[in-house]
Design an enzyme around this catalytic site. Structure first.
Site, PDB file in Angstrom:
ATOM      1  N   THR A   1     -16.935   0.982   3.236  1.00 22.15           N
ATOM      2  CA  THR A   1     -15.502   1.068   3.536  1.00 22.15           C
ATOM      3  C   THR A   1     -15.146   2.566   3.572  1.00 22.15           C
ATOM      4  O   THR A   1     -15.973   3.392   3.177  1.00 22.15           O
ATOM      5  CB  THR A   1     -14.652   0.420   2.419  1.00 22.15           C
ATOM      6  OG1 THR A   1     -14.781   1.227   1.242  1.00 22.15           O
ATOM      7  CG2 THR A   1     -15.070  -1.006   2.110  1.00 22.15           C
TER       8      THR A   1
ATOM      9  N   ASP B   1       3.307   2.046  -4.620  1.00 26.17           N
ATOM     10  CA  ASP B   1       2.355   2.864  -5.369  1.00 26.17           C
ATOM     11  C   ASP B   1       2.087   2.089  -6.655  1.00 26.17           C
ATOM     12  O   ASP B   1       2.964   1.974  -7.515  1.00 26.17           O
ATOM     13  CB  ASP B   1       2.955   4.247  -5.672  1.00 26.17           C
ATOM     14  CG  ASP B   1       2.050   5.073  -6.579  1.00 26.17           C
ATOM     15  OD1 ASP B   1       1.040   4.543  -7.102  1.00 26.17           O
ATOM     16  OD2 ASP B   1       2.363   6.266  -6.769  1.00 26.17           O
ATOM     17  N   VAL B   2       0.871   1.553  -6.797  1.00 25.16           N
ATOM     18  CA  VAL B   2       0.608   0.626  -7.907  1.00 25.16           C
ATOM     19  C   VAL B   2       0.734   1.276  -9.283  1.00 25.16           C
ATOM     20  O   VAL B   2       0.850   0.572 -10.287  1.00 25.16           O
ATOM     21  CB  VAL B   2      -0.786  -0.044  -7.797  1.00 25.16           C
ATOM     22  CG1 VAL B   2      -0.864  -0.959  -6.600  1.00 25.16           C
ATOM     23  CG2 VAL B   2      -1.909   0.989  -7.794  1.00 25.16           C
TER      24      VAL B   2
ATOM     25  N   ASN C   1      -6.110  -4.896  -5.782  1.00 20.84           N
ATOM     26  CA  ASN C   1      -7.291  -4.305  -5.140  1.00 20.84           C
ATOM     27  C   ASN C   1      -7.186  -2.781  -5.012  1.00 20.84           C
ATOM     28  O   ASN C   1      -8.220  -2.109  -4.925  1.00 20.84           O
ATOM     29  CB  ASN C   1      -7.448  -4.962  -3.758  1.00 20.84           C
ATOM     30  CG  ASN C   1      -8.323  -4.161  -2.830  1.00 20.84           C
ATOM     31  OD1 ASN C   1      -9.545  -4.208  -2.923  1.00 20.84           O
ATOM     32  ND2 ASN C   1      -7.714  -3.386  -1.934  1.00 20.84           N
TER      33      ASN C   1
ATOM     34  N   TYR D   1     -14.152   6.337 -13.453  1.00 18.10           N
ATOM     35  CA  TYR D   1     -14.182   5.132 -12.612  1.00 18.10           C
ATOM     36  C   TYR D   1     -14.757   3.950 -13.387  1.00 18.10           C
ATOM     37  O   TYR D   1     -14.165   2.864 -13.425  1.00 18.10           O
ATOM     38  CB  TYR D   1     -15.006   5.410 -11.345  1.00 18.10           C
ATOM     39  CG  TYR D   1     -14.974   4.274 -10.348  1.00 18.10           C
ATOM     40  CD1 TYR D   1     -13.828   4.015  -9.594  1.00 18.10           C
ATOM     41  CD2 TYR D   1     -16.084   3.457 -10.147  1.00 18.10           C
ATOM     42  CE1 TYR D   1     -13.794   2.965  -8.684  1.00 18.10           C
ATOM     43  CE2 TYR D   1     -16.059   2.413  -9.240  1.00 18.10           C
ATOM     44  CZ  TYR D   1     -14.910   2.168  -8.504  1.00 18.10           C
ATOM     45  OH  TYR D   1     -14.879   1.127  -7.607  1.00 18.10           O
TER      46      TYR D   1
ATOM     47  N   LYS E   1     -12.733   0.594 -14.509  1.00 14.86           N
ATOM     48  CA  LYS E   1     -13.133  -0.733 -14.027  1.00 14.86           C
ATOM     49  C   LYS E   1     -13.583  -1.631 -15.183  1.00 14.86           C
ATOM     50  O   LYS E   1     -13.427  -2.855 -15.125  1.00 14.86           O
ATOM     51  CB  LYS E   1     -14.225  -0.599 -12.966  1.00 14.86           C
ATOM     52  CG  LYS E   1     -13.741   0.080 -11.679  1.00 14.86           C
ATOM     53  CD  LYS E   1     -12.640  -0.727 -10.996  1.00 14.86           C
ATOM     54  CE  LYS E   1     -12.253  -0.184  -9.633  1.00 14.86           C
ATOM     55  NZ  LYS E   1     -11.229  -0.990  -8.962  1.00 14.86           N
TER      56      LYS E   1
ATOM     57  N   ASP F   1       0.853  -1.206   0.000  1.00 15.64           N
ATOM     58  CA  ASP F   1       0.000   0.000   0.000  1.00 15.64           C
ATOM     59  C   ASP F   1       0.881   1.246   0.000  1.00 15.64           C
ATOM     60  O   ASP F   1       2.064   1.187   0.358  1.00 15.64           O
ATOM     61  CB  ASP F   1      -0.898  -0.024   1.262  1.00 15.64           C
ATOM     62  CG  ASP F   1      -2.204   0.742   1.084  1.00 15.64           C
ATOM     63  OD1 ASP F   1      -2.127   1.967   0.894  1.00 15.64           O
ATOM     64  OD2 ASP F   1      -3.271   0.128   1.106  1.00 15.64           O
TER      65      ASP F   1
END
Ligand code: NAD
Length: 254
Positions: free
Chosen positions: A193, A64-65, A91, A156, A160, A38
């Protein structure tokens, strides 16, 4: 009792919060050695500590993805410390609101984390799993927004949707090369979340409207999604490749 992912090494991106946190905890309880990856160092280290205190095995890996070099470093760290990788959960994601008039900067930001990050992760995962020579499972967290959209989910939904299609291309690649690596996506409905809590904290009407869109009558929890990850990570899903697991309380079935 032997856990469902005993002796496996798992890496969970965005593992410090929300769905990633619940997934890291469940995989560790089911016997996996977990790398919590993360950008949030403090929260990630706290979670790894909590897993170890519970008797599990976990470490924090800074990542950092959206950065190619960060992926190289993080994967090297996991392989060095654990010797292999069996499970990768891509994720990490962000969901700022933005409609068709949004800035290009915001569009690029969402794409870089959600879609670039999943591409870099899936590629790094395939390479690591191929070199370890054991069966592997890559689980990409997409969204119901891959199949539909609201006016404010332009980037978004596009990101996705990209994760959904990329997952199938990766699955076809692994099949074509006879790699023992399964790649699948999960499509959560709305789960409470930190990612979504902020929107609804002071807006009970919007929260109720969201609940009304989920025929089951309530929103999901991070644990509901973690159970799906565990299934795709374990041998129970050995014939499942390139599929999309919808966990959404009936949102898409309406
Ligand atoms: P969250 O905000 O609680 O957690 C996301 C985690 O990702 C955080 O720990 C954050 O630090 C980390 N992160 C953000 N950018 C990163 C980066 N560049 N590199 C590494 N880590 C980064 O969010 P969540 O609700 O747990 O969402 C997790 C995933 O599930 C996301 O991909 C999200 O799009 C997807 N999802 C969530 C819901 C929902 O209702 N919560 C629904 C569908 C899909």
């Amino acid at each position: 009792m032997i856990g469902r992912v005993a002796n496996k090494v798992a890496m969970v991106t965005g593992g410090a919060s929300g769905l990633g946190e619940a997934t890291s905890l469940l995989l560790a309880r089911e016997g996996a050695r977990v790398a919590v990856a993360d950008v949030a160092q403090e929260a990630g280290e706290r979670l790894a500590e909590r897993i170890r205190a519970e008797g599990g095995d976990a470490m924090f890996v800074p990542l950092d993805v959206s950065s190619e070099s960060a992926w190289d470093a993080a994967m090297a760290q996991v392989q060095q410390r654990c010797g292999k990788l069996n499970i990768l959960v891509n994720n990490a994601g962000i969901a700022p609101e933005g409609d068709m008039e949004m800035s290009f900067e915001l569009w690029r930001k969402v794409m870089s984390v959600n879609l670039d990050g999943t591409f870099l992760g899936t590629r790094a995962g395939i390479r690591a799993m191929r070199s370890s020579g054991e069966p592997g499972s890559i689980i990409n967290i997409s969204s119901t927004m891959a199949m539909t959209a609201f006016p404010t989910t332009a980037a978004y939904s596009a990101s996705k949707g990209g994760v959904r299609s990329l997952t199938k291309a990766a699955a076809m690649y692994c099949g074509a090369h006879r790699l023992p690596i399964r790649v699948n996506s999960i499509h959560p409905g709305m789960c409470v979340t930190p990612l979504v809590a902020g929107y609804y904290e002071n807006n009970p009407e919007a929260l109720q409207a969201q609940i009304d869109m989920h025929p089951i009558g309530h929103l999901g929890t991070a644990e509901d999604i973690a159970e799906g990850v565990l299934y795709l990570a374990s041998e129970a899903s050995r014939f499942v490749l390139g599929s999309e697991l919808v966990i959404d309380g009936g949102f898409l079935a309406r």
